[in-house]
Write an enzyme that holds these catalytic residues in place. Sequence first.
Site, PDB file in Angstrom:
ATOM      1  N   LYS A 166     -49.925 -82.329 -42.421  1.00 20.46           N
ATOM      2  CA  LYS A 166     -50.221 -81.463 -41.273  1.00 20.46           C
ATOM      3  C   LYS A 166     -49.569 -82.111 -40.057  1.00 20.46           C
ATOM      4  CE  LYS A 166     -54.131 -80.177 -38.344  1.00 20.46           C
ATOM      5  NZ  LYS A 166     -55.539 -79.810 -38.282  1.00 20.46           N
ATOM      6  N   THR A 167     -48.748 -81.341 -39.358  1.00 25.46           N
ATOM      7  CA  THR A 167     -48.075 -81.924 -38.198  1.00 25.46           C
ATOM      8  C   THR A 167     -47.875 -80.868 -37.112  1.00 25.46           C
ATOM      9  OG1 THR A 167     -46.345 -83.500 -37.599  1.00 25.46           O
ATOM     10  CG2 THR A 167     -45.620 -81.548 -38.793  1.00 25.46           C
TER      11      THR A 167
END
Length: 296
Positions: A203-204
């Site tokens: 997740k970024t």
Amino acid sequence: MPEADVVKQAKKFYEDVPMKTEGFFLKGAGALDWGMKNRLSRIFNPKTGRTVMFAIDHGYFQGPTTGLERIDLTIVPLMYYADAIMLTRGILRTTVPPTLNKPIVMRCSGGPSILKELSNEELAVDIEDAIRMNVSAITLQVFIGGEFETRSVHNMTRLVDMGIRFGIPTMAVTAVGKDMVRDARYFRLACRICAELGAQIIKTYYIEDGFSTVTASCPVPIVMAGGKKIPEIDALTMAYKAIQEGAAGVDMGRNIFQSDAPEAMMQAIHKVVHENMKPTEAYKLYETLKNEQKKD
Ligand code: R5P
């Protein structure tokens, strides 16, 4: 005798039909075990390869965040619109009905509050408890470049090892310190390190310049983090761009639960993620649903 054939029937072996060897729809997941693939298929829709994950884990370091004061009243009804829910075990056990048939992405790190150095986290959930809660993935922050970088990377590798033992994928969240530069170079570094060291999902954050190089250089699916609340049209545009530039979905919190119309926002995000709906059209849908829901 292998089988008692009381009634003689012609057996069907379909000798002329070769058995299909199915591939797997998710990037980098082809060599994973069945249980891991099955859990990933609960989080990511196998038809689109994408997910709308709903993040409501903010309380693990910042207490009752705006919009999350009463999860039972305002958030549980929204969960039915999401593909997966990212949350803490405290909220799961106290507030979420076990009848909710949605994949759970369990927050497994914690320690410092907003009053302290956030990168100083430890693992905060035992894998046995994650299994007991029937989670579909386990997750934690990784602070590349942060003060406690090595500790958070080590937390991740331990979590990945535990997850692999039981077929549970790990989602690494690339946490960015306040003073750190958020650019493609940084996110390529952070995402790639997490994937190289075993995370099955990353997740970024979305960045305007070069996000496609972040997704291209990461060998596992990336889901876009939402970040602080911005106008709905901007959040829909950001989600659209992230998807078009290679993200396999979103994991959004504040831009949904702090919206004027969270249900409408969730539905509009779904269209952007799973149907490539353009942001202006999705915003129109949001407005229409918002007005309809106001009347109810
Ligand atoms: C990261 O710090 C946590 O996972 C957050 O609680 C969550 O990701 C935040 O989601 P959003 O930025 O979309 O509100």
